[in-house]
Each structure stands twice: as C-alpha cells, then as structure tokens.
Design a protein around this motif. Structure first.
Motif, PDB file in Angstrom:
ATOM      1  N   GLY A  51       0.919  -1.128  -0.036  1.00  0.00           N
ATOM      2  CA  GLY A  51       0.064  -0.018  -0.033  1.00  0.00           C
ATOM      3  C   GLY A  51       0.733   1.239  -0.023  1.00  0.00           C
ATOM      4  O   GLY A  51       0.225   2.345  -0.257  1.00  0.00           O
ATOM      5  N   ASN A  52       2.119   1.100   0.150  1.00  0.00           N
ATOM      6  CA  ASN A  52       2.847   2.532   0.034  1.00  0.00           C
ATOM      7  C   ASN A  52       3.300   2.929  -1.102  1.00  0.00           C
ATOM      8  O   ASN A  52       4.017   3.787  -1.145  1.00  0.00           O
ATOM      9  N   GLY A  53       2.927   2.468  -2.209  1.00  0.00           N
ATOM     10  CA  GLY A  53       3.491   2.722  -3.628  1.00  0.00           C
ATOM     11  C   GLY A  53       4.640   2.131  -4.289  1.00  0.00           C
ATOM     12  O   GLY A  53       4.720   2.397  -5.389  1.00  0.00           O
ATOM     13  N   LEU A  54       5.316   1.616  -3.343  1.00  0.00           N
ATOM     14  CA  LEU A  54       6.403   0.901  -3.863  1.00  0.00           C
ATOM     15  C   LEU A  54       6.186  -0.791  -3.993  1.00  0.00           C
ATOM     16  O   LEU A  54       6.043  -1.451  -5.149  1.00  0.00           O
ATOM     17  N   SER A  55       5.836  -1.339  -2.872  1.00  0.00           N
ATOM     18  CA  SER A  55       5.125  -2.494  -2.994  1.00  0.00           C
ATOM     19  C   SER A  55       3.861  -2.724  -3.585  1.00  0.00           C
ATOM     20  O   SER A  55       3.431  -1.507  -3.906  1.00  0.00           O
ATOM     21  N   THR A  56       3.125  -3.847  -3.751  1.00  0.00           N
ATOM     22  CA  THR A  56       1.730  -3.715  -4.327  1.00  0.00           C
ATOM     23  C   THR A  56       0.822  -3.019  -3.571  1.00  0.00           C
ATOM     24  O   THR A  56       0.635  -2.767  -2.585  1.00  0.00           O
ATOM     25  N   SER A  57       0.409  -1.857  -4.396  1.00  0.00           N
ATOM     26  CA  SER A  57      -0.408  -1.036  -3.774  1.00  0.00           C
ATOM     27  C   SER A  57      -1.316  -0.692  -4.853  1.00  0.00           C
ATOM     28  O   SER A  57      -1.487  -0.945  -6.054  1.00  0.00           O
ATOM     29  N   PRO A  58      -2.540   0.027  -4.467  1.00  0.00           N
ATOM     30  CA  PRO A  58      -3.600   0.702  -5.326  1.00  0.00           C
ATOM     31  C   PRO A  58      -3.148   1.507  -6.479  1.00  0.00           C
ATOM     32  O   PRO A  58      -3.580   1.234  -7.849  1.00  0.00           O
ATOM     33  N   SER A  59      -2.069   2.222  -6.380  1.00  0.00           N
ATOM     34  CA  SER A  59      -1.470   2.852  -7.598  1.00  0.00           C
ATOM     35  C   SER A  59      -0.846   2.016  -8.508  1.00  0.00           C
ATOM     36  O   SER A  59      -0.687   2.620  -9.878  1.00  0.00           O
ATOM     37  N   ASN A  60      -0.354   0.846  -8.381  1.00  0.00           N
ATOM     38  CA  ASN A  60       0.327   0.025  -9.194  1.00  0.00           C
ATOM     39  C   ASN A  60      -0.437  -1.135  -9.442  1.00  0.00           C
ATOM     40  O   ASN A  60       0.334  -2.154 -10.289  1.00  0.00           O
ATOM     41  N   THR A  61      -1.265  -1.547  -8.903  1.00  0.00           N
ATOM     42  CA  THR A  61      -2.461  -2.756  -9.079  1.00  0.00           C
ATOM     43  C   THR A  61      -3.661  -2.315  -8.807  1.00  0.00           C
ATOM     44  O   THR A  61      -4.347  -2.355  -7.826  1.00  0.00           O
ATOM     45  N   PRO A  62      -4.243  -2.317 -10.114  1.00  0.00           N
ATOM     46  CA  PRO A  62      -5.616  -1.703 -10.002  1.00  0.00           C
ATOM     47  C   PRO A  62      -6.744  -2.360  -9.148  1.00  0.00           C
ATOM     48  O   PRO A  62      -7.437  -1.909  -8.706  1.00  0.00           O
ATOM     49  N   ALA A  63      -6.366  -3.696  -9.057  1.00  0.00           N
ATOM     50  CA  ALA A  63      -7.455  -4.656  -8.229  1.00  0.00           C
ATOM     51  C   ALA A  63      -7.478  -4.165  -6.899  1.00  0.00           C
ATOM     52  O   ALA A  63      -8.413  -4.490  -6.191  1.00  0.00           O
ATOM     53  N   VAL A  64      -6.325  -3.841  -6.339  1.00  0.00           N
ATOM     54  CA  VAL A  64      -6.102  -3.344  -4.917  1.00  0.00           C
ATOM     55  C   VAL A  64      -7.067  -2.146  -4.432  1.00  0.00           C
ATOM     56  O   VAL A  64      -6.764  -1.125  -5.324  1.00  0.00           O
ATOM     57  N   GLY A  65      -7.673  -2.165  -3.579  1.00  0.00           N
ATOM     58  CA  GLY A  65      -8.200  -0.904  -2.966  1.00  0.00           C
ATOM     59  C   GLY A  65      -9.751  -0.648  -3.515  1.00  0.00           C
ATOM     60  O   GLY A  65     -10.202   0.099  -3.233  1.00  0.00           O
ATOM     61  N   ARG A  66     -10.095  -1.773  -4.220  1.00  0.00           N
ATOM     62  CA  ARG A  66     -11.474  -1.921  -4.542  1.00  0.00           C
ATOM     63  C   ARG A  66     -12.396  -2.400  -3.339  1.00  0.00           C
ATOM     64  O   ARG A  66     -11.747  -2.998  -2.415  1.00  0.00           O
ATOM     65  N   PRO A  67     -13.577  -2.301  -3.415  1.00  0.00           N
ATOM     66  CA  PRO A  67     -14.350  -2.485  -2.192  1.00  0.00           C
ATOM     67  C   PRO A  67     -14.102  -4.162  -1.906  1.00  0.00           C
ATOM     68  O   PRO A  67     -14.220  -4.835  -2.960  1.00  0.00           O
TER      69      PRO A  67
END
Length: 335
Positions: A78-94
């Motif tokens: 979630g911090n923008g370097l490791s897998t996060s909404p900003s680099n993995t579209p499926a993450v952060g969805r409901p």
C-alpha cells in the motif's frame, strides 16, 4: 548502500479472501549478512513512508549501523512501491484490502526464500512498522530474537480509530472522490488531511515550543503547508486510504493462527521486547503501550521522554530523542 530490489510472490492469498496473481515486495539491504546469518535486522516501513524516507537512521554509528548489522528495509503493501492501489488496479477496490497478516507473511517469504535468513536478530519498527514487528514476533516467534516497538501498538485502539476515521473522511469528502475512486487530485482533502495529521502527530508542548521556526518556516500555517501537506501530496491518495485501512484492522489476534485471541497472541511473543512509546504521543499513548508491554513475557517498557509526540519515534530532526533511542537499541542488541 546498494539499490532497492523486488521480490514477487505468485498467487498470493490475502486475508480478505482475494488472491493476487502477483504480490510484489520492494526492499533494500544495507550492510552485509554474516556467514552465520546472526546479524540480520528487519525494518518495516511506517504510514505514508517509503524506505528512503526513513532509512536515515541506518548509517555508520547511527541507531542501526550497517557496518555491524545487515538491515533489510521492507516496504509494506500500500505504500506505492510494494503492491499498492497505484500500481495494481484490483487493490483498493471494495472488499480488497491488506492486513498486517498479509504484510508479514509476504515479508517472511522474502526473508527466508530470497535472502536465506533463518532468524532475525531484531525487528525494529516505528508506528505501523511497530505493528508489523508485533505480528512478526507473534506469528514467527522462532524467527525473532528481539523486537523494538517504537510508538505503536499491537492492536488499534478505539481512540486511535477515531483519528483514522477523520483522516479517511478528510480525503473522501473531497469533490474528487466518486464513492469508489478519486477522479482528480483531492486538493481540499489533502489540505484537511495535513491539518488533522499535524495536530495529532506532535504534542501541545511541541507547538508551544515552535521548533519549526528554526527550520525556515515563517509561521504555523507555513509549517503545515510545506512541512506536512507537501509531503503527503507526494503520495497517491488511494495508497493513503489503503494504509489507513490496514492500520484500522491492526489486531494481533485477528488471524488464523490465534483465532481472535489477542491476549494469547501477545503472550506468545518470546522475543526480548522493547516497548518504546513517546511520553506525549497522542494516539499511541504511553498508557496503551504500557498495558501491552505487561502482556509480553520478556518485555521492557522504556518510554521516550519527549515533547515531540508521535514523531519522537522518528527523530531525524531531533538529536536528543535520537540519542535516547540509540542507547536503548544498543542495550537491547547487547542482550
């Protein structure tokens, strides 16, 4: 010091039930691992931070000295370097979110599979890094010799949740939020977010002392704008929300290993543990941290006497608190 590297896990199951085809953990190693592997230290990142923001203390004769220790700084999900909404579209969805159970399982795979480290001499963490440290010590007690938990708790208190709710509301009340995603830059949201964060992260005594005036800020408003808001504007707001959601869900007992039994999880920690709140921390209060220390068999409670509030645990502008922490960590590592 080397450069950052990436470790990838395939088909990684999250605690929420989603499965990531790829989960990426970005990390950097400082110093060399001894042939017997006895000098490894893990340092997870804190809220909003990437490893280059908080690796200032990894330096010769610093709190963590890379001439003696092999320090692995790992970026949490979630911090923008490791897998996060900003680099993995499926993450952060409901319904798709990270927990520290996810973070620590991925970090464990990195440490054991990619780096070949069997046991950590120390897990060192500040704030959300301390939360991850507690999870390491409870989930993998045979892997952690020592734990230094600075200004963080193993379970997010209700009072702390109110702070997090206000941060989330600050961002999602912005007109750029469509109920699911941001459709532009949340300018009002960032401004309010920074004001809330600045008020909680340092103490009343800190603001009476006004140390920021000596750093080139000409007023309180200038300090909040350039010292707080500008920094958070460097982060994708979806990532800020993802890390808030992880923080909200922090509960050492809430995982398949302990089945909701927080007290059992705390009691399972065998590491020599140093619990270090700041005496003026407004959301990881010394009272809460002392109560947690009492649940850990081999713990020492050593609060940082500071007016800097939560920020005492990351004292890059504060030599007095840095010296206090350095001495405490040296004592811990000598045990």
């Amino acid at each position: 010091m080397g450069t950052a590297e990436q470790f990838t896990l395939r088909d990684f199951p999250l605690q929420c039930g989603a499965v990531l085809p790829e989960a990426r953990v970005v990390y950097q190693v400082y110093g060399d691992l001894k042939p017997d592997g006895t000098n490894a230290i893990l340092y997870p990142t804190s809220y909003g931070a990437q490893h280059t923001d908080v690796d200032w203390l990894v330096r010769l004769d610093g709190i963590l000295d890379p001439s003696r220790w092999c320090v692995v700084m790992v970026n949490m999900f979630g911090n923008g370097l490791s897998t996060s909404p900003s680099n993995t579209p499926a993450v952060g969805r409901p319904g798709v979110y990270f927990t520290h159970y996810d973070n620590v399982r991925a970090q464990h795979a990195l440490i054991t599979q990619a780096l070949g480290i069997e046991r950590l001499a120390l897990v060192y963490g500040w704030s959300m890094g301390a939360q991850q440290g507690y999870h390491w010590a409870a989930l993998y007690p045979d892997r952690v010799q020592r734990l230094a938990a600075l200004c963080g708790t193993a379970k997010t208190t209700d009072h702390n949740k109110i702070f997090l709710y206000s941060l989330r509301a600050a961002l999602t009340s912005d007109p750029a939020w469509n109920g699911d995603r941001f459709e532009g830059t949340p300018d009002r949201g960032f401004h309010t977010f920074a004001q809330i964060y600045a008020s909680w992260a340092a103490s009343q005594a800190y603001y009476r002392a006004k140390p920021y005036l000596a750093w080139g800020y000409d007023s309180l408003e200038d300090y909040i704008l350039r010292g707080w808001e500008a920094g958070y504007r460097q982060r994708d707001p979806h990532n800020l929300l993802a890390m808030i959601d992880t923080w909200l869900r922090c509960d050492l007992g809430d995982n398949p290993v302990y089945g909701g039994d927080y007290t059992k999880a705390m009691g399972s920690i065998t590491a020599q543990t140093l619990v270090m709140p700041a005496t003026t921390d407004l959301y990881f209060t010394p009272e809460d941290c002392e109560a947690e220390a009492a649940l850990i068999p081999n713990s020492e409670y050593r609060p940082i006497p500071s007016i800097w509030g939560h920020r005492a645990g990351n004292p890059y502008q504060n030599p007095e608190d840095e010296a206090f922490i350095k001495e405490a960590i040296a004592d811990l590592l000598s045990q």
